[in-house]
Scaffold this motif. Sequence first.
Motif, PDB file in Angstrom:
ATOM      1  N   ALA A 194     -10.429  15.599 -38.789  1.00  0.00           N
ATOM      2  CA  ALA A 194     -11.284  16.436 -37.946  1.00  0.00           C
ATOM      3  C   ALA A 194     -11.110  17.919 -38.290  1.00  0.00           C
ATOM      4  O   ALA A 194     -12.088  18.678 -38.335  1.00  0.00           O
ATOM      5  N   ALA A 201     -19.391  14.205 -26.455  1.00  0.00           N
ATOM      6  CA  ALA A 201     -17.998  13.929 -26.832  1.00  0.00           C
ATOM      7  C   ALA A 201     -17.116  13.902 -25.588  1.00  0.00           C
ATOM      8  O   ALA A 201     -16.229  13.041 -25.455  1.00  0.00           O
ATOM      9  N   GLU A 237     -20.235  20.336 -26.098  1.00  0.00           N
ATOM     10  CA  GLU A 237     -20.147  18.982 -26.668  1.00  0.00           C
ATOM     11  C   GLU A 237     -19.993  17.979 -25.533  1.00  0.00           C
ATOM     12  O   GLU A 237     -18.986  17.275 -25.396  1.00  0.00           O
ATOM     13  N   SER A 287      -9.031  18.338 -24.182  1.00  0.00           N
ATOM     14  CA  SER A 287     -10.161  17.900 -25.001  1.00  0.00           C
ATOM     15  C   SER A 287     -11.445  17.835 -24.185  1.00  0.00           C
ATOM     16  O   SER A 287     -12.517  18.276 -24.626  1.00  0.00           O
ATOM     17  N   THR A 344     -16.921  14.711 -36.530  1.00  0.00           N
ATOM     18  CA  THR A 344     -17.475  15.495 -35.427  1.00  0.00           C
ATOM     19  C   THR A 344     -16.748  15.100 -34.145  1.00  0.00           C
ATOM     20  O   THR A 344     -16.053  14.075 -34.091  1.00  0.00           O
ATOM     21  N   PRO A 345     -16.882  15.896 -33.081  1.00  0.00           N
ATOM     22  CA  PRO A 345     -16.230  15.532 -31.822  1.00  0.00           C
ATOM     23  C   PRO A 345     -16.614  14.136 -31.328  1.00  0.00           C
ATOM     24  O   PRO A 345     -15.751  13.386 -30.852  1.00  0.00           O
ATOM     25  N   GLY A 381     -14.947  11.592 -33.548  1.00  0.00           N
ATOM     26  CA  GLY A 381     -13.511  11.583 -33.265  1.00  0.00           C
ATOM     27  C   GLY A 381     -13.176  10.855 -31.974  1.00  0.00           C
ATOM     28  O   GLY A 381     -12.184  10.115 -31.892  1.00  0.00           O
ATOM     29  N   ARG A 439     -14.565  22.614 -34.626  1.00  0.00           N
ATOM     30  CA  ARG A 439     -13.469  21.953 -35.358  1.00  0.00           C
ATOM     31  C   ARG A 439     -12.276  21.727 -34.406  1.00  0.00           C
ATOM     32  O   ARG A 439     -11.644  20.668 -34.418  1.00  0.00           O
ATOM     33  N   ALA A 464     -13.023  18.926 -32.040  1.00  0.00           N
ATOM     34  CA  ALA A 464     -12.896  17.628 -32.724  1.00  0.00           C
ATOM     35  C   ALA A 464     -11.438  17.209 -32.834  1.00  0.00           C
ATOM     36  O   ALA A 464     -11.089  16.035 -32.622  1.00  0.00           O
TER      37      ALA A 464
END
Length: 631
Positions: A579, A86, A83, A74, A585-586, A589, A258, A261
């Motif tokens: 998600a 995130a 991102e 992740s 969204t990331p 999440g 996606r 997320a």
Amino acid sequence: MTSEKARADFKIALLAVALAGLAAGIGLSLAGKAELARTAWAAGVTPVLVALVVEIVRSLLRREVGLDVVAALSMSAALAFGETLAAAVVALMYSGGTFLESFAEGRARREMHDLLSRVPRTATRHSDGALEEIPLDEIVPGDLLLIRQGDVAPVDGKVESVRAVLDQSAMTGESMPVRLARGQEVMSGSTNAGEAFDMRASRRAAESTYAGIVRLVEDAQRSKAPMSRLADRYSILFLVVTVTLAAAAWWMTGDPIRAVAVLVVATPCPLILAVPVALVAGLSRAAHFGVLIKGARPLEALAQARTLVLDKTGTLTDGRPQIVSIETCAALPAEEVLHLAAAADQASKHPMAQAIVAAALTKGVVLSVPTDIREIPGEGVAARIGGRSVVVGGRDFVMRGIGVPVVPHKGSEEGSATVSVAVDGQLVGNLILADPLRAETAEFLAGIRRHGINRILLATGDRHAVAEAVTEGLDLDGIRAELTPDQKVLLILSERKNGPVMMVGDGVNDAPALAAADIGVAMGARGAAASAEAADVVLLIDDLSRLISGLNVASQSRWIALESVVAGIGLSIAGMIAAALGYLTPVQGSLLQEAIDVAVILNALRALRISSDRPRRGIEPLQTAAVGHVP
């Protein structure tokens, strides 16, 4: 301890870096410097990600795959697709979770560390009319020690003063001080809560209860639970589901965000920490109630036991003969018969002789010094007490000793024994001794059935008639008597068809059966060292009701661990689906998963507040035997 501190410091440093990176990035973003903000977030993530990758490699070398892989994926994916915020939240979540684990386990082990930190270093010994401070290693059985107010008893021993008041809360969980009379046993590790008293050492420091407990504590802290390994195995399935769902979301929508997320929501690294946190908290809580469980595996096994096999002597019974009545056959009062018998028996090491002496000392009797002693081992003792000729022992020995033909006697009931006393050639009384059931036995059996034990058996080496007489009226499913140690093992193995078997014993002869049982429980306060070593659970005080506390803590700790896992993974999967459908969204999440992980770890800490689930009753000194008069 140094390595543990270093690991804790490293986790704090990672948390500080992740927090600093996230805060700096937010500040720069609010100042309108978006590019610098992304750089700050990436800088906060990188050290955490590197440390995580190193840990994953080490796990793979041990052939273990955990959910840390999801956290690495992740963070990597979030950085790769820009991102960075995130990724910074996930890094903070991961480092914060590992720090929370360290904090939680530190709190959960508090009672155990208290045991270790209370180890006394020296003792005060009487020597030629003076007092000397000596290292613990120099104490030998028979040394007379001074236990000052506030001192911790350095070794096991017996009270030599008139009385002693001891605080045993660190060892047994009992809040009320215990009053002990002369001759009663002192457990090492107890704190003197009253005036200074003398204690006669009965064991060396390395062999004492406290030293054994410390060794068992250290073993318990190094264990890993099967539930943790089970969670690691299921982590592979969870990893496959996570990657499949993320790939499907990307393939169906063409939007890689996606997938990011989904991976962010599926980062339950601290979630799996909830299992060891709950079980370690359970170990700590059980120790608070005087039940030392040697690790998380025995704790789980204790919660699943369905059959209980009990030894008799020292387990269902006190394990030491006690005077239950005194028959007088002459003009002497019962108290005088006890005094003369005890005075003569000071010269003998026979268990019955020691029981008679202990009973007299407990009643406060001042014993005269015997002279002209003659002992026939296993038969009795003859001596002069204050000018009187006293013979104490078996009836035949006493009658022969006073030159009187042996006459028939009604004898003792099964499970008891008679010690006759003659003074100046005349039989004056009989002391009836027995090894009675513990006061809490019936209540214990009823209570343990409420905790899922379906079958209770007695296994003893005693004769069948004695076993039946002692246990009459108890709620047992069967009695197996005249068993050798290997026959006890066979009984344990044969009972496994009815479910996991728990064995409770205290002697050296019980050690093989304790090792063979799914869960072995030793009466550790006075039990043999061999049984404590072979057992998975040690009761730190001779009170069977402590086992009910241990069962309650084990079952509730296991339930809390399972509850944390099921709830956490269930919420994570729900978040992953949301998600994948584009509802999170990331960043959203990652915040959701942070909340989930913190919640399940805090839930796991509930194991620190589990109640004992056993009746409370005050601790009193051993009661003196009932004294009756038989014409």
